[in-house]
Enzyme design. Structure first.
Site, PDB file in Angstrom:
ATOM      1  N   LYS A 190      12.884   4.171   0.084  1.00 35.11           N
ATOM      2  CA  LYS A 190      13.159   3.766   1.467  1.00 35.11           C
ATOM      3  C   LYS A 190      12.335   2.543   1.911  1.00 35.11           C
ATOM      4  O   LYS A 190      12.882   1.620   2.530  1.00 35.11           O
ATOM      5  CB  LYS A 190      12.923   4.942   2.422  1.00 35.11           C
ATOM      6  CG  LYS A 190      14.061   5.977   2.419  1.00 35.11           C
ATOM      7  CD  LYS A 190      15.215   5.471   3.239  1.00 35.11           C
ATOM      8  CE  LYS A 190      16.410   6.410   3.264  1.00 35.11           C
ATOM      9  NZ  LYS A 190      16.263   7.787   2.956  1.00 35.11           N
ATOM     10  N   PRO A 191      11.007   2.492   1.656  1.00 34.51           N
ATOM     11  CA  PRO A 191      10.268   1.293   2.064  1.00 34.51           C
ATOM     12  C   PRO A 191      10.816   0.023   1.412  1.00 34.51           C
ATOM     13  O   PRO A 191      10.855  -1.034   2.053  1.00 34.51           O
ATOM     14  CB  PRO A 191       8.835   1.591   1.606  1.00 34.51           C
ATOM     15  CG  PRO A 191       8.753   3.083   1.577  1.00 34.51           C
ATOM     16  CD  PRO A 191      10.096   3.534   1.105  1.00 34.51           C
ATOM     17  N   GLN A 193      13.948  -0.486   0.474  1.00 31.34           N
ATOM     18  CA  GLN A 193      15.207  -0.791   1.165  1.00 31.34           C
ATOM     19  C   GLN A 193      14.926  -1.463   2.509  1.00 31.34           C
ATOM     20  O   GLN A 193      15.597  -2.425   2.898  1.00 31.34           O
ATOM     21  CB  GLN A 193      16.005   0.484   1.391  1.00 31.34           C
ATOM     22  CG  GLN A 193      16.531   1.140   0.122  1.00 31.34           C
ATOM     23  CD  GLN A 193      17.170   2.485   0.403  1.00 31.34           C
ATOM     24  OE1 GLN A 193      17.879   2.652   1.388  1.00 31.34           O
ATOM     25  NE2 GLN A 193      16.919   3.451  -0.466  1.00 31.34           N
ATOM     26  N   CYS A 389     -20.404 -24.363 -13.960  1.00 29.25           N
ATOM     27  CA  CYS A 389     -20.642 -25.041 -12.685  1.00 29.25           C
ATOM     28  C   CYS A 389     -21.981 -24.605 -12.074  1.00 29.25           C
ATOM     29  O   CYS A 389     -23.030 -25.066 -12.496  1.00 29.25           O
ATOM     30  CB  CYS A 389     -19.473 -24.799 -11.732  1.00 29.25           C
ATOM     31  SG  CYS A 389     -19.478 -25.907 -10.294  1.00 29.25           S
ATOM     32  N   GLY A 391     -23.419 -21.990 -12.670  1.00 23.64           N
ATOM     33  CA  GLY A 391     -24.126 -21.397 -13.803  1.00 23.64           C
ATOM     34  C   GLY A 391     -24.918 -22.420 -14.591  1.00 23.64           C
ATOM     35  O   GLY A 391     -25.943 -22.095 -15.204  1.00 23.64           O
ATOM     36  N   HIS A 526     -15.428 -26.820 -15.098  1.00 20.77           N
ATOM     37  CA  HIS A 526     -14.831 -25.487 -15.214  1.00 20.77           C
ATOM     38  C   HIS A 526     -13.851 -25.429 -16.395  1.00 20.77           C
ATOM     39  O   HIS A 526     -12.642 -25.632 -16.209  1.00 20.77           O
ATOM     40  CB  HIS A 526     -14.074 -25.129 -13.934  1.00 20.77           C
ATOM     41  CG  HIS A 526     -14.934 -24.913 -12.745  1.00 20.77           C
ATOM     42  ND1 HIS A 526     -15.360 -23.666 -12.348  1.00 20.77           N
ATOM     43  CD2 HIS A 526     -15.462 -25.786 -11.848  1.00 20.77           C
ATOM     44  CE1 HIS A 526     -16.099 -23.776 -11.257  1.00 20.77           C
ATOM     45  NE2 HIS A 526     -16.180 -25.053 -10.940  1.00 20.77           N
ATOM     46  N   GLU A 528     -12.685 -22.916 -17.790  1.00 18.18           N
ATOM     47  CA  GLU A 528     -11.767 -21.783 -17.624  1.00 18.18           C
ATOM     48  C   GLU A 528     -10.437 -22.198 -17.003  1.00 18.18           C
ATOM     49  O   GLU A 528      -9.405 -21.551 -17.238  1.00 18.18           O
ATOM     50  CB  GLU A 528     -12.415 -20.679 -16.784  1.00 18.18           C
ATOM     51  CG  GLU A 528     -12.657 -21.000 -15.319  1.00 18.18           C
ATOM     52  CD  GLU A 528     -13.997 -21.653 -15.040  1.00 18.18           C
ATOM     53  OE1 GLU A 528     -14.450 -21.604 -13.876  1.00 18.18           O
ATOM     54  OE2 GLU A 528     -14.584 -22.218 -15.981  1.00 18.18           O
TER      55      GLU A 528
END
Length: 549
Positions: A190-191, A193, A389, A391, A526, A528
């Site tokens: 239902k949520p 829908q 950075c 770090g 960075h 990453e």
């Protein structure tokens, strides 16, 4: 071919994984040979994500051309294996900013500028222009927030008008949540829908419904949604919880979503070639030997909850590198503020049991002394260390304090009155701070770094990348920098510079000699941000290799 546009929206609750879903669909369509581009639109009045607290909005991702964006752009880049730029991120703040500037330039010809008319027009114009510049066959647009929120109503109005004007080229995939209340033990629709009905109220009907849930949505629930919403049952797709997000494209492909999307868009169906991705996922799930990595940061704790999203790029980069080495990463978050408390002794003892330590990005003075304790522990106990950075700045400060003996050494950001500012404000940034220009003014985007001969940094890039690599392009996000006034003393005390800007003025990476430490490397940039599942970042590969020893 004319560009096809697929909007990805969400309902029921936020945080369902629209970004992962969008990235997964993009991967499938790209694997079918289409030129795919992606755009994230956010309802915030912030012009970009740069001034938002990570605990509020998750990690900030930086593009190659220097825009601070929502973390979902990181997911797009990782899944698609391609760089995106500033035009691939649009906030409501940007929209209003640009519309108001156009009004000031009389570009509306003296008309009364109205939100419900000109804001959707500008959104549509930006979407079309992004698709044109990216030369996209298929443009994916993820709409932030959930349907039913008043903040994003004008984005949905833009979709309605765009779809009305281009019914054969504009499509909609709606992500919903199917809950299983514990007291009922049954999956309820239902949520979901109701959220689709919210779309109807805005003049929109989804072409696809993607069902997020703990377990796959069964045929009965899919039929129920189809019957009550008018969406074709075959276009209702399950997206259950998985042990790695990288399985999602394959789960969607198993249900034929790649083919159904092409058919719905009126395209000639092409074969989706995901062999390399399948091998990657298989390898990710096969790691036998465990590798334990500690990430010491300060953006984890939110009330009684621990948030991974604050460092999502770091976490994914660890996984990519570990899986490439056939290892199973176990990542533990250490709150650096607790390293400043009575719990410091117990946490230090626990940190000694880990194979490697990462100190990631950060801002301000909170938790700095805890980070410095972590760096000292890694250096003195010869635990592989990677500083990112902030770090790197912490590594320089720790070395100046405990090796050079400058007991009050610090960053000007943390202690403006320190007598030994080994990290200081970049000269170009002083006038920005004086004028309180914070947003979008720091050093951002990709900058060249010249690798220094014979260093661990050079060895990492040449071993896991091009053996002839001399200079690399890496992304930055910082305002403070290594203070060259202390370079001579730090080098004399044994610190090694691993990377410099091509003009030699900026220190981009530092490290310790190989005979002093198995792996101690820290970068101002960075890495990453540029790690990808199929091409892990060389620096993370080298770090994980050292941890495995």
């Amino acid at each position: 071919m004319r560009t096809k546009f697929l909007f990805v929206t969400g309902g029921v609750i936020s945080g369902l994984g629209k970004g992962i879903t969008t990235a997964s669909i993009g991967l499938l369509l790209k694997s079918a040979g289409y030129k795919v581009s992606v755009l994230k639109v956010d309802m915030y009045l912030n012009v970009d994500a740069g001034t938002m607290n990570p605990l509020e909005h998750g990690e900030v991702f930086v593009t190659e051309d220097g825009l601070e964006t929502d973390q979902d752009l990181g997911h797009y880049e990782r899944f698609l294996g391609q760089n995106l730029g500033r035009r691939n991120y649009l906030t409501m703040g940007q929209v209003y900013w640009e519309v108001l500037n156009k009004e000031r330039r009389l570009e509306y010809g003296g008309k009364c500028v109205e939100g419900h008319i000109h804001i959707p027009e500008h959104i549509i114009s930006h979407i079309k222009e992004t698709a044109r510049l990216d030369k996209a066959d298929i443009m994916l647009i993820e709409v932030g927030g959930t349907v039913g929120e008043y903040q994003n109503i004008l984005f949905f109005e833009a979709i309605r008008r765009f779809k009305q004007a281009n019914p054969k080229d504009v499509f909609l995939a709606h992500l919903v949540f199917l809950m299983v209340p514990e007291f009922l033990g049954e999956m309820k629709t239902k949520p979901a829908q109701a959220s689709i009905y919210d779309l109807y109220a805005l003049g929109l009907q989804p072409n696809f419904v993607i069902c997020r849930s703990a377990v796959p949505a069964d045929a009965k629930r899919r039929r129920n949604i189809a019957f009550n919403t008018g969406v074709k049952e075959e276009n209702i797709v399950a997206a259950p919880d998985v042990n790695t997000i990288y399985k999602i494209p394959l789960i969607l492909k198993e249900q034929g979503l790649d083919v159904k999307l092409q058919q719905e868009m009126g395209l000639k169906v092409r074969v989706t070639k995901t062999h390399e991705w399948e091998k990657f996922v298989e390898r990710a799930l096969d790691g036998k030997k465990e590798i334990r990595i500690a990430v010491a940061g300060k953006y984890f704790t939110s009330g009684n909850f621990c948030l991974e999203d604050s460092y999502v790029c770091v976490i994914e980069a660890i996984k990519h590198a570990a899986w490439a080495h056939d290892l199973r990463p176990v990542i533990k978050w250490f709150d650096v503020e607790k390293m400043e408390s009575d719990a410091a002794g117990k946490l230090s003892a626990e940190l000694l049991t880990y194979d490697g330590i990462i100190v990631p990005q950060g801002w301000g003075s909170r938790g700095v002394e805890g980070k410095l304790k972590v760096v000292e522990l890694a250096r003195q106990n010869k635990i592989p260390y990677l500083g990112l950075c902030f770090g790197m700045q912490m590594a320089v400060i720790e070395y100046a304090r405990n090796v050079l003996g400058f007991k009050d050494a610090n960053s000007e950001e943390v202690d403006p009155k320190t007598t030994h500012p080994v990290i200081h404000l970049m000269n170009t940034q002083k006038e920005n701070l004086d004028a309180k220009k914070y947003g979008g003014t720091i050093r951002l985007g990709a900058w060249p770094c010249k690798l220094q001969p014979g260093t661990l940094l050079e060895a990492a890039y040449q071993k896991y990348g091009d053996p002839k690599t001399v200079t690399v392009q890496e992304r930055h996000r910082h305002r403070y920098e290594f203070n060259n006034a202390y370079k001579k003393e730090l080098l004399a005390a044994g610190l090694v510079i691993g990377g410099l800007s091509p003009d030699g003025k900026l220190v981009e990476a530092i490290e310790l000699p190989r005979d002093k430490h198995p792996f101690f490397v820290a970068t101002q940039y960075h890495p990453e941000y540029k790690s990808r599942p199929l091409t892990p970042h060389p620096l993370f590969l080298a770090f994980i290799k050292a941890c495995a020893k």
